[in-house]
Design a protein around this motif. Structure first.
Motif, PDB file in Angstrom:
ATOM      1  N   LEU A  29      -7.186  -3.374   4.802  1.00 52.91           N
ATOM      2  CA  LEU A  29      -7.521  -2.283   5.909  1.00 52.91           C
ATOM      3  C   LEU A  29      -6.450  -1.764   6.390  1.00 52.91           C
ATOM      4  O   LEU A  29      -6.204  -0.574   6.939  1.00 52.91           O
ATOM      5  N   GLY A  30      -5.465  -2.434   6.271  1.00 48.11           N
ATOM      6  CA  GLY A  30      -3.743  -1.926   6.496  1.00 48.11           C
ATOM      7  C   GLY A  30      -3.236  -1.054   5.603  1.00 48.11           C
ATOM      8  O   GLY A  30      -2.117  -0.803   5.780  1.00 48.11           O
ATOM      9  N   LEU A  31      -3.908  -1.265   4.373  1.00 49.00           N
ATOM     10  CA  LEU A  31      -2.882  -0.341   3.415  1.00 49.00           C
ATOM     11  C   LEU A  31      -2.954   0.990   3.566  1.00 49.00           C
ATOM     12  O   LEU A  31      -3.901   1.519   3.783  1.00 49.00           O
ATOM     13  N   GLY A  85      -9.723   2.415   0.126  1.00 47.47           N
ATOM     14  CA  GLY A  85     -10.874   2.972  -0.584  1.00 47.47           C
ATOM     15  C   GLY A  85     -10.623   2.684  -2.016  1.00 47.47           C
ATOM     16  O   GLY A  85     -11.752   2.564  -2.643  1.00 47.47           O
ATOM     17  N   SER A  86      -9.418   2.721  -2.300  1.00 49.30           N
ATOM     18  CA  SER A  86      -9.401   2.611  -3.986  1.00 49.30           C
ATOM     19  C   SER A  86      -9.815   1.196  -4.437  1.00 49.30           C
ATOM     20  O   SER A  86     -10.555   0.676  -5.421  1.00 49.30           O
ATOM     21  N   ASP A 130     -11.527  -9.542   5.089  1.00 51.78           N
ATOM     22  CA  ASP A 130     -11.140 -10.959   5.088  1.00 51.78           C
ATOM     23  C   ASP A 130     -11.669 -11.740   4.055  1.00 51.78           C
ATOM     24  O   ASP A 130     -10.979 -12.663   3.588  1.00 51.78           O
ATOM     25  N   ARG A 131     -12.939 -11.554   3.670  1.00 45.67           N
ATOM     26  CA  ARG A 131     -13.364 -12.436   2.583  1.00 45.67           C
ATOM     27  C   ARG A 131     -12.756 -12.160   1.322  1.00 45.67           C
ATOM     28  O   ARG A 131     -12.315 -12.957   0.544  1.00 45.67           O
ATOM     29  N   TYR A 156       2.881  -1.841   0.023  1.00 44.29           N
ATOM     30  CA  TYR A 156       1.514  -2.638  -0.124  1.00 44.29           C
ATOM     31  C   TYR A 156       1.491  -3.967  -0.284  1.00 44.29           C
ATOM     32  O   TYR A 156       0.555  -4.916   0.108  1.00 44.29           O
ATOM     33  N   VAL A 157       2.546  -4.491  -0.850  1.00 42.68           N
ATOM     34  CA  VAL A 157       2.452  -6.026  -1.230  1.00 42.68           C
ATOM     35  C   VAL A 157       3.723  -6.762  -0.296  1.00 42.68           C
ATOM     36  O   VAL A 157       4.729  -6.357  -0.409  1.00 42.68           O
ATOM     37  N   PRO A 158       3.209  -7.755   0.455  1.00 40.21           N
ATOM     38  CA  PRO A 158       4.401  -8.288   1.333  1.00 40.21           C
ATOM     39  C   PRO A 158       5.281  -8.953   0.202  1.00 40.21           C
ATOM     40  O   PRO A 158       4.944  -9.523  -0.943  1.00 40.21           O
TER      41      PRO A 158
END
Length: 404
Positions: free
Chosen positions: A246-248, A254-255, A272-273, A304-306
């Protein structure tokens, strides 16, 4: 399929470089950018209709490669509307024309691959150099919005330069895939690699995954179902949870939701799941010894990716980590410079007894100069990267950026 909030200006800012890499001319991108003001609209200023005009112009000129690239932009970022589904069908048709006279042997395979007690259809685009072909297969997989046709130019170049047989496939949940994205989709990709290796008579298999495809590359290496792998910007869930969907930014939630075949944007519970199910740490894969060599690459500024998801692999004996300063997701700003040594690394790992290939890999690594730092670790909570020099993964094998 569902639509979701995203601004066209954000997409152009974030993805113009991607469109150019697909083969869309800069002038075309500028024209479309000037006209589009609605991502999902079907009017004269809608994303898909404006891109479709450029694609049809390329079709009239019989520039099939440009037409396929423009139709690919028209269907971007996912098939959430009827005009995007039509654009994707047109893209595949134009791509078929564009592959008629390639400098490699090209074939479109359709496989029935076992998955969850059933079989599902998987389509692969296979590139094979006509002479000097190795007996090694490279499975090339993109992410949630970059699919196998968009990987065409990369697949073609890797095949021509390396002699590898390259097979571009869609990640589950995208493109022509008939199943949704799921945490066990690596089983489908592993089965696809096995069938393609049999069809092409390849003795060894490797995978190069970009973006979310890098997640599968890492998992296939960690579980030993390929002989080597490159994870380029993939989320792995290094701290027990995967990316916060949701934070992206830039509509990526949406993608991802469309790849999961959801009916609407995921809520907090679904997000979260997703994070828990996909985390490789929670699956226990980051606490065991890697079964196959793994190279993890990403930019230090990935939104996007930590960064920890890449760095977490640095301590593993069979893994190397390359961080590319000043770049974003998948180190795309410097990817043309980073990819050749990465492929050389792959060739060296697939042919460990070949001194020539190992020396070539080191020479290409050296040629990067300061383009890559690695391995590295995170210190503090601000994500500051501190490089570690002269670290060895194996005796007499340096992994620092200037190792020779």
């Amino acid at each position: 399929m569902f639509t979701f909030p995203v601004e066209p200006a954000d997409l152009f800012t974030e993805r113009a470089r991607n469109f150019r890499s697909w083969g869309v001319p800069t002038a075309v991108i500028a024209r479309v950018r000037h006209r589009v003001d609605d991502v999902w609209g079907r009017g004269r200023t809608g994303w898909a209709p404006v891109w479709a005009e450029e694609a049809r112009r390329a079709e009239i000129e019989q520039d099939w490669a440009r037409a396929a690239a423009c139709w690919g932009a028209a269907r971007f970022p996912c098939l959430a509307t009827a005009d995007r589904r039509e654009a994707y069908a047109r893209q595949l048709d134009c791509f078929r024309h564009a592959t008629a006279n390639l400098p490699v042997a090209f074939r479109r395979y359709q496989l029935d691959v076992p998955y969850r007690q059933r079989s599902t259809r998987v389509t692969a685009h296979v590139y094979r150099r006509r002479r000097g072909v190795s007996d090694q297969l490279l499975l090339l997989c993109g992410g949630v919005d970059t699919w196998k046709v968009e990987l065409h130019r990369m697949a073609l170049r890797i095949s021509l330069v390396s002699g590898l047989t390259v097979a571009a496939v869609d990640m589950p949940g995208t493109g022509e895939s008939r199943v949704p994205l799921a945490a066990d989709a690596d089983l489908l990709l592993a089965g696809t690699a096995r069938q393609l290796a049999d069809r092409t008579r390849c003795a060894k298999t490797a995978v190069l995954g970009l973006s979310f495809g890098g997640h599968w590359a890492a998992k296939l290496a960690l579980t030993g179902r390929v002989d080597a792998a490159i994870d380029l910007g993939g989320p792995i869930g290094a701290c027990g949870s995967a990316v916060d969907v949701l934070g992206l930014p830039h509509g990526m939630a949406g993608s991802v939701g469309n790849a999961l075949h959801l009916a609407e944007l995921p809520g907090r519970a679904e997000a979260d799941r997703f994070s828990l199910e996909f985390s490789l740490r929670r699956q226990g894969l980051l606490s065991t010894r890697s079964a196959a060599p793994l190279l993890a690459i990403n930019g230090t500024g990935d939104p996007y990716v930590p960064l920890r998801d890449t760095i977490a692999l640095a301590d593993r004996p069979e893994a190397e980590v390359w961080l590319v300063p000043g770049t974003g997701h998948c180190a795309r700003e410097r990817l043309p410079r980073v990819l050749p040594p990465a492929i050389a690394w792959l060739l060296a790992e697939l042919s460990p007894r070949s001194v020539r290939r190992q020396l070539a890999a080191r020479a290409l690594r050296t040629s990067l100069g300061d383009a890559v730092t690695g391995p590295a670790h995170v210190t503090g909570t601000d994500g500051h990267v501190e490089t570690i020099s002269a670290r060895t993964r194996r005796p007499h094998r340096a992994t620092g950026p200037g190792a020779a």
